[in-house]
Design an enzyme around this catalytic site. Structure first.
Site, PDB file in Angstrom:
ATOM      1  N   GLY A   1       3.907   3.442   3.311  1.00 36.06           N
ATOM      2  CA  GLY A   1       3.197   3.255   2.034  1.00 36.06           C
ATOM      3  C   GLY A   1       2.483   4.482   1.520  1.00 36.06           C
TER       4      GLY A   1
ATOM      5  N   LYS B   1      12.499   2.733   9.102  1.00 36.42           N
ATOM      6  CA  LYS B   1      11.479   3.770   8.889  1.00 36.42           C
ATOM      7  C   LYS B   1      11.428   4.767  10.042  1.00 36.42           C
ATOM      8  CE  LYS B   1       8.718   0.758   5.923  1.00 36.42           C
ATOM      9  NZ  LYS B   1       7.698  -0.291   5.897  1.00 36.42           N
TER      10      LYS B   1
ATOM     11  N   VAL C   1       6.583  -2.756  -6.360  1.00 39.47           N
ATOM     12  CA  VAL C   1       6.318  -1.313  -6.361  1.00 39.47           C
ATOM     13  C   VAL C   1       6.626  -0.713  -7.734  1.00 39.47           C
ATOM     14  CG1 VAL C   1       6.812   0.897  -5.235  1.00 39.47           C
ATOM     15  CG2 VAL C   1       6.859  -1.209  -3.894  1.00 39.47           C
TER      16      VAL C   1
ATOM     17  N   GLU D   1       8.915   9.842  -0.168  1.00 42.64           N
ATOM     18  CA  GLU D   1       7.629   9.627   0.510  1.00 42.64           C
ATOM     19  C   GLU D   1       7.270   8.139   0.575  1.00 42.64           C
ATOM     20  OE1 GLU D   1       5.329  12.410   1.747  1.00 42.64           O
ATOM     21  OE2 GLU D   1       5.196  10.536   2.832  1.00 42.64           O
TER      22      GLU D   1
HETATM   23  N1  HSE Z   1       7.519  -4.861   3.643  1.00 48.00           N
HETATM   24  C1  HSE Z   1       7.061  -3.553   3.939  1.00 48.00           C
HETATM   25  C2  HSE Z   1       5.905  -3.665   4.919  1.00 48.00           C
HETATM   26  C3  HSE Z   1       6.620  -2.878   2.677  1.00 48.00           C
HETATM   27  O1  HSE Z   1       5.437  -4.776   5.176  1.00 48.00           O
HETATM   28  O2  HSE Z   1       5.488  -2.666   5.460  1.00 48.00           O
HETATM   29  C4  HSE Z   1       6.596  -1.386   2.751  1.00 48.00           C
HETATM   30  O3  HSE Z   1       7.769  -0.819   3.169  1.00 48.00           O
END
Ligand code: HSE
Length: 430
Positions: free
Chosen positions: A133, A204, A16, A128
């Site tokens: 993503g 998340k 990233v 964000e």
């Molecule tokens: N490893 C995470 C995924 C990347 O596969 O969604 C983004 O947070």
């Protein structure tokens, strides 16, 4: 600050971080043209000197050179993990720098503390890039849907696991092969265990629940299951029954009770979330004014996450330039309770591995019946007398605690040869 130049220090130039640096540099002119702000990368640090070599003009050997640089306004933390990231972020805030981070793990653990410190120092935190993503779902929940009472969030929040499940479905490959491909494409975390165990999704959904309902629950308090036990046979049976298997982060609110959980689910194949394939993510939100909304897009990979990081950098730069500090709070008015996982009620899919002989189903259904679990349908395809065969069963709605009790008794039967696979259903259609 009497300038329209905002200086940035970057901690971490992995997948990233390097996408962020490259994309910001290539979009610098257009950003300046549209916002009037010059975004300037001043320094970049990574503990891996080979990664750092790619950014010779900005490279510094020590993160302190960024944290202590008075000219840096925003520190972009993309090193991931907990320990160093926490230390660098807290030190940077202390030095009155705003932070942009994609670190959901860190936020799910220390989010409240980081925000408290940021308020004290009158700086901003942008995150964000931490969830879903490229999908701007943090902004949606914090700003666009602010006037709503949000009652439900369902998310395919991990690109790696969604990619693996899609590859298993379409190509008939196994879990290990799917994971190998996800790693090759750069979707998986540095520690892919976080993806496949469901913990990345958990971090998340905890962040989304926090900014929506005002309380950051600890990951230890919620139930988290990954996809590592799902086999091609489950994908095939689910498909035959009219379902897809997806890993969901689930958040629901009823009165003062919050339900947060992560596990694979059987979703009707007509459900919009069943159509989310590959590395894509989707977040489904229900609220009193919006009704039902769905957001869809790329959930992992450098470009997707860097798009969100750039958006945060621009937003925070505008705030820094405007000079007036705007406080941000995610606080619930009332005390919220977490619904115990044992109290949830859903339909269930079971895969038993049982000896093929008379009386086996009777034993299983007796235990289910004793525990108030009603059978909806049963499939046995293999004809292999006296050998272990898979038996698939769907149930009516049952209570988690009854299911746990029944399955632990069933798994002790001498006719059961492997631990039973349990997958919950999520059937409420959009
Ligand atoms: N490893 C995470 C995924 C990347 O596969 O969604 C983004 O947070």
């Amino acid at each position: 600050m009497n300038k329209k130049i905002v200086n940035i220090g970057v901690l971490g130039c992995g997948t990233v971080g390097s996408s962020f640096i490259n994309n910001l540099i290539s979009k610098q002119k257009i950003i300046k043209k549209t916002t009037g702000i010059e975004l300037n990368i001043l320094k970049v640090f990574d503990k891996d000197k080979y990664k750092l070599e790619r950014y010779k003009n900005f490279a510094v050997k020590n993160p302190e050179e960024i944290i202590n640089d008075e000219n840096i306004d925003i520190v972009v933390e993309l090193i991931g993990g907990i320990d160093y990231a926490y230390e660098f972020i807290m030190k940077s805030i202390e030095k009155r720098k705003s932070i942009v981070t994609a670190n959901k793990y860190l936020l799910s653990k220390y989010g409240e503390e980081i925000f408290k410190k940021a308020k004290e120092k009158k700086v901003y935190i942008g995150f964000e890039g931490s969830v879903a993503g490229a999908i701007p779902v943090i902004k949606v929940l914090k700003e666009s849907f602010m006037g709503n009472k949000i009652t439900k969030i369902l998310g395919i929040l991990n690109g790696t696991t969604n990619f693996i499940l899609s590859e298993m479905f379409y190509k008939g490959i196994n879990f290990k092969e799917g994971l190998g491909m996800a790693k090759k494409f750069g979707y998986a975390e540095a520690n892919p265990h976080l993806d496949i165990s469901g913990y990345d999704t958990a971090h998340k959904i905890l962040v989304l629940s926090w900014i929506t309902w005002g309380h950051l629950f600890s990951v230890e308090k919620i139930s988290v299951e990954g996809i590592d036990k799902i086999e091609p046979i489950d994908i095939n049976f689910a498909s035959e029954l009219g379902y897809r298997i997806k890993l969901l982060g689930i958040g629901k609110k009823e009165n003062n009770q919050i339900e947060i959980r992560v596990h694979p689910v059987l979703l009707p194949r007509t459900h919009l979330l069943s159509l989310v394939e590959g590395v894509n993510n989707a977040v489904y939100i229900e609220g009193d004014l919006i009704g039902k909304s769905l957001f869809y897009g790329e959930g992992a990979g450098g470009n997707a996450a860097s798009s969100s990081v750039i958006s945060d950098v621009i937003d925070i730069s505008k705030k820094i330039i405007s000079k007036e500090y705007i406080e941000e709070n995610f606080l619930s008015e009332k005390k919220l309770n977490l619904k115990p996982f044992d109290e949830i009620e859903t339909k269930y899919y079971f895969r038993f591995t049982a000896i093929d002989k008379p009386g086996v189903l009777a034993k299983i259904s007796k235990i289910l019946g004793d525990n108030n679990i009603s059978i909806l349908s049963v499939i046995q395809k293999q004809d292999n007398p006296q050998k272990a065969v898979p038996i698939i069963m769907l149930t009516h709605k049952a209570k988690e605690k009854n299911v746990k009790k029944a399955i632990s008794l069933i798994d002790k039967l001498d006719v059961i040869k492997n631990p039973t696979i349990i997958i919950r259903l999520e059937e409420e259609l959009m």
